[in-house]
Scaffold this motif. Structure first.
Motif, PDB file in Angstrom:
ATOM      1  N   THR A  30      37.885  42.307  30.797  1.00 41.87           N
ATOM      2  CA  THR A  30      37.710  42.369  32.247  1.00 41.87           C
ATOM      3  C   THR A  30      37.553  43.805  32.718  1.00 41.87           C
ATOM      4  OG1 THR A  30      39.053  40.376  32.540  1.00 41.87           O
ATOM      5  CG2 THR A  30      38.748  41.789  34.467  1.00 41.87           C
ATOM      6  N   ILE A  31      36.528  44.022  33.509  1.00 42.68           N
ATOM      7  CA  ILE A  31      36.356  45.312  34.166  1.00 42.68           C
ATOM      8  C   ILE A  31      37.013  45.193  35.534  1.00 42.68           C
ATOM      9  CG2 ILE A  31      34.744  47.028  35.043  1.00 42.68           C
ATOM     10  CD1 ILE A  31      34.684  46.824  32.052  1.00 42.68           C
ATOM     11  N   ASN A  32      38.209  45.748  35.654  1.00 39.55           N
ATOM     12  CA  ASN A  32      38.954  45.582  36.901  1.00 39.55           C
ATOM     13  C   ASN A  32      38.430  46.484  38.001  1.00 39.55           C
ATOM     14  OD1 ASN A  32      40.732  43.610  36.004  1.00 39.55           O
ATOM     15  ND2 ASN A  32      42.122  45.116  35.143  1.00 39.55           N
ATOM     16  N   SER A  53      38.072  44.340  41.213  1.00 39.14           N
ATOM     17  CA  SER A  53      37.507  43.066  40.768  1.00 39.14           C
ATOM     18  C   SER A  53      37.525  42.034  41.889  1.00 39.14           C
ATOM     19  CB  SER A  53      38.275  42.542  39.561  1.00 39.14           C
ATOM     20  OG  SER A  53      39.653  42.420  39.875  1.00 39.14           O
ATOM     21  N   ARG A  71      29.236  45.569  43.617  1.00 36.30           N
ATOM     22  CA  ARG A  71      29.202  45.286  42.186  1.00 36.30           C
ATOM     23  C   ARG A  71      28.614  43.915  41.937  1.00 36.30           C
ATOM     24  NH1 ARG A  71      35.243  45.489  40.012  1.00 36.30           N
ATOM     25  NH2 ARG A  71      34.370  44.401  38.195  1.00 36.30           N
ATOM     26  N   ASP A  72      27.964  43.787  40.797  1.00 31.25           N
ATOM     27  CA  ASP A  72      27.430  42.508  40.324  1.00 31.25           C
ATOM     28  C   ASP A  72      28.136  42.212  39.014  1.00 31.25           C
ATOM     29  OD1 ASP A  72      25.983  40.453  39.166  1.00 31.25           O
ATOM     30  OD2 ASP A  72      24.072  41.146  39.947  1.00 31.25           O
ATOM     31  N   ASN A  73      29.135  41.347  39.071  1.00 34.27           N
ATOM     32  CA  ASN A  73      29.943  41.089  37.881  1.00 34.27           C
ATOM     33  C   ASN A  73      29.145  40.411  36.772  1.00 34.27           C
ATOM     34  OD1 ASN A  73      32.303  42.206  39.011  1.00 34.27           O
ATOM     35  ND2 ASN A  73      32.787  40.287  40.044  1.00 34.27           N
ATOM     36  N   ASN A  76      27.569  43.213  35.128  1.00 35.00           N
ATOM     37  CA  ASN A  76      28.448  44.359  34.824  1.00 35.00           C
ATOM     38  C   ASN A  76      27.865  45.651  35.384  1.00 35.00           C
ATOM     39  OD1 ASN A  76      30.712  43.289  33.661  1.00 35.00           O
ATOM     40  ND2 ASN A  76      30.207  43.882  31.580  1.00 35.00           N
ATOM     41  N   VAL A  78      27.623  48.335  38.844  1.00 38.58           N
ATOM     42  CA  VAL A  78      28.147  48.806  40.120  1.00 38.58           C
ATOM     43  C   VAL A  78      27.063  49.663  40.776  1.00 38.58           C
ATOM     44  CG1 VAL A  78      29.276  50.825  39.073  1.00 38.58           C
ATOM     45  CG2 VAL A  78      30.056  49.976  41.307  1.00 38.58           C
ATOM     46  N   GLU A  99      38.792  49.092  32.065  1.00 36.85           N
ATOM     47  CA  GLU A  99      38.730  47.824  31.338  1.00 36.85           C
ATOM     48  C   GLU A  99      40.127  47.430  30.918  1.00 36.85           C
ATOM     49  OE1 GLU A  99      36.080  46.684  27.519  1.00 36.85           O
ATOM     50  OE2 GLU A  99      37.816  47.968  27.114  1.00 36.85           O
TER      51      GLU A  99
END
Length: 119
Positions: A30-32, A53, A71-73, A76, A78, A99
């Motif tokens: 996870t990219i917090n 996140s 951001r577009d999760n 991935n 920003v 991360e």
């Protein structure tokens, strides 16, 4: 191996706009937190904006109302939309991500992209 690739910098006149992008690859966790910092010669790197996140955001006072982070999760990625740019926004802009693998947080930085605001 986690890699960050920034793009979108360049030369723009005062009052102009630029959109920076930072694509994160190689992460399995996870990219917090995703953030943008900037640095000029002889000065310490300063926080420009941060997005969590949960899409919570924070901005430096100097860019409030002019810059927008998103951001577009799924990708991935920003972004930093920069409007009404001023000469004092000239700097190298760096992307930073945090991360989390459930046990520890790792911090990664991009190589930076130059933004120059000049007439």
């Amino acid at each position: 191996q986690v890699r960050l690739a920034e793009s979108g910098g360049g030369l723009v006149q005062p009052g102009g706009s630029l959109r920076l992008s930072c694509v994160v690859s190689g992460s399995s966790y996870t990219i917090n937190v995703m953030a943008w910092y900037r640095q000029t010669p002889g000065k310490t790197r300063e926080l420009v904006s941060i997005i969590t996140s949960g899409a919570g955001t924070k901005y430096a006072d100097s860019v409030k109302g002019r810059f927008t982070i998103s951001r577009d999760n799924a990708r991935n990625t920003v972004y930093l939309q920069m409007n009404n740019l001023k000469p004092e926004d000239t700097a190298v802009y760096y992307c930073k991500v945090e991360e989390n693998d459930g046990h520890a947080t790792r911090i990664y930085w991009g190589m930076g992209t130059q933004v120059t605001v000049s007439s």
